[in-house]
Design an enzyme around this catalytic site. Structure first.
Site, short mmCIF file in Angstrom:
data_model
loop_
_atom_site.label_atom_id
_atom_site.label_comp_id
_atom_site.label_asym_id
_atom_site.label_seq_id
_atom_site.Cartn_x
_atom_site.Cartn_y
_atom_site.Cartn_z
N CYS A 132 10.27 -12.35 -7.27
CA CYS A 132 10.95 -13.01 -6.14
C CYS A 132 11.69 -11.97 -5.30
CB CYS A 132 11.94 -14.05 -6.63
SG CYS A 132 11.20 -15.38 -7.61
N THR A 166 13.96 -3.61 1.06
CA THR A 166 12.52 -3.80 0.93
C THR A 166 11.93 -4.09 2.31
OG1 THR A 166 12.63 -4.66 -1.33
CG2 THR A 166 10.74 -5.34 -0.03
N ARG A 191 6.77 -6.66 -13.24
CA ARG A 191 7.18 -7.71 -12.29
C ARG A 191 6.86 -9.08 -12.90
NH1 ARG A 191 4.81 -7.91 -7.38
NH2 ARG A 191 6.76 -8.55 -6.39
N THR A 251 7.42 3.28 8.08
CA THR A 251 8.05 2.11 7.47
C THR A 251 7.44 1.73 6.12
OG1 THR A 251 6.58 0.62 8.71
CG2 THR A 251 8.71 1.16 9.70
N ASP A 252 6.18 2.08 5.88
CA ASP A 252 5.50 1.56 4.69
C ASP A 252 6.17 1.98 3.39
OD1 ASP A 252 3.68 0.23 6.23
OD2 ASP A 252 2.06 1.67 5.96
N ASP A 269 1.73 10.55 7.38
CA ASP A 269 1.79 9.10 7.32
C ASP A 269 2.59 8.73 6.08
OD1 ASP A 269 0.74 6.35 6.35
OD2 ASP A 269 -0.02 6.49 8.40
N SER A 270 3.44 7.72 6.17
CA SER A 270 4.31 7.42 5.04
C SER A 270 3.54 6.94 3.82
CB SER A 270 5.37 6.38 5.43
OG SER A 270 4.82 5.10 5.59
N SER A 271 2.32 6.47 3.99
CA SER A 271 1.52 6.09 2.83
C SER A 271 1.12 7.30 2.00
CB SER A 271 0.28 5.30 3.26
OG SER A 271 -0.54 6.09 4.10
N THR A 291 5.27 5.92 12.65
CA THR A 291 4.88 5.33 13.93
C THR A 291 5.79 5.76 15.07
OG1 THR A 291 3.97 3.39 12.80
CG2 THR A 291 4.50 3.14 15.12
#
Length: 356
Positions: A293, A168, A260, A91-92, A59-61, A15
């Site tokens: 968490c 994160t 997870r 940022t993603d 794009d970071s994705s 971005t």
């Protein structure tokens, strides 16, 4: 003109370097030189800034291990020319890339600072200018003896410098987009930049090489360019189905699973869960227990269900982030064919990524 420091600014996309298409209203990447034009403040630095741009910006994705290898090459090939590196990134997946680079750049003695923005740098309310300017200042910063203040991979965002493999993304909308929930900030930027030296890695971490029993203790950077992405993440949830779990575990070539779990590392006590995990570990698959968490750590001896996971061969991820666990597995799997070696190093802190 003589400069005190020399920094390489690497633009991968994201971005921060985008512009709004007047026809569609969508954000599109634009030429990197235009980005620099929007930050004339950079000319006030007593720092030489060179640039490198991914072609095309992504794009970071769309980030991949191949792109991480490319980025590692860019830094390693120019390592002796610069005092620090700033990577502009979407940022993603920034936390994934920062984690991966922390493992791939062994014996790092110079800053590699990731940053970006939530708004394009050309917009009036952008957070990109401050993020970029402060990241460059941190990348160039040296102590009284001329050594880098932050010789590790970090993420700088909204006044905070965080360890890359502890970070994160916590918000899609706020400027305060990142946090390292289980590790203190490396620096905080207010009127002055306050470095928390007690939390910064001042000595490179070491790891045994696949072909040697000797631990490398050289002070020179030792880059790694191979990753093995035969890893998957899955989250436990109430009602999870046995057939789907067994299908995942039976995936051809799968070497490891980031699982997870609930709370401090708990899972359903249904017999098939433990049996399926036991079968996976007995077949040489590595199963890492990571809490769902955001804060806290896996303590597999705290409750009986966690103890049963341990008995099934599942290993603790301690207070690791998912991003760090996944990229660490990719890194280790590329080094070691023996699952026992990978398991061993997954329970060690090799880049400050977990607290033991």
């Amino acid at each position: 003109m003589t400069y005190n420091s020399k920094v390489l600014l690497i633009y991968t996309g994201g971005t921060i370097g985008m512009n709004r298409n007047p026809q569609t209203g969508a954000l599109e990447p634009f030429d990197f030189e235009h980005l620099l034009h929007n930050v004339p403040e950079l000319k006030q630095f007593d720092i030489s800034i060179d640039t490198y741009q991914f072609q095309p910006p992504i794009d970071s994705s769309d980030m991949t291990p191949a792109r991480w290898t490319e980025l590692s090459h860019v830094i390693a090939d120019r390592y002796d020319e610069f005092d620090g590196f700033v990577v502009l990134h979407g940022t993603d997946t920034m936390a994934y890339t920062a984690s991966a680079l922390s493992y791939m750049l062994e014996n790092l003695t110079k800053p590699v600072i990731f940053t970006g923005s939530q708004l394009p740098i050309g917009m009036l309310r952008t957070d990109g200018k401050e993020n970029l300017i402060t990241s460059i200042e941190i990348a160039a910063a040296k102590d009284a003896e001329g050594r880098a203040r932050v010789p590790e991979v970090g993420i700088y965002f909204n006044g905070r410098l965080l360890r890359g493999n502890r970070t994160t993304k916590q918000s899609a909308d706020e400027f305060n987009a990142f946090e390292s929930f289980n590790y203190p900030h490396l620096a905080d930027a207010g009127v002055e930049i306050t470095y928390h030296d007690e939390f910064i890695l001042h000595h490179p971490s070491d790891i045994r090489h696949q072909t040697s029993d000797i631990i490398h203790q050289t002070s020179y950077i030792r880059p790694h360019f191979r990753l093995d992405n035969n890893v998957i993440i899955f989250s436990l949830f109430p009602g999870i189905r046995e057939d789907l779990v067994r299908h995942i575990i039976a995936t051809p070539n799968l070497r490891s699973i980031v699982m997870r779990t609930f709370g401090s590392g708990n899972a359903p006590q249904r017999p098939w869960v433990m049996q399926a995990l036991r079968e996976a570990t007995q077949r040489g698959k590595i199963v890492i227990n990571i809490s769902q968490c955001m804060q806290g750590k896996v303590q597999m001896g705290r409750y009986d269900t966690g103890y049963q996971l341990q008995e099934a061969g599942v290993i603790s991820g301690y207070d690791s982030t998912v991003e760090s666990a996944v990229t660490k597995l990719m890194f280790l799997q590329a080094l070691y064919d023996d699952p026992a070696q990978v398991r061993h190093f997954m329970t060690q802190s090799i880049r400050g990524e977990i607290t033991l």
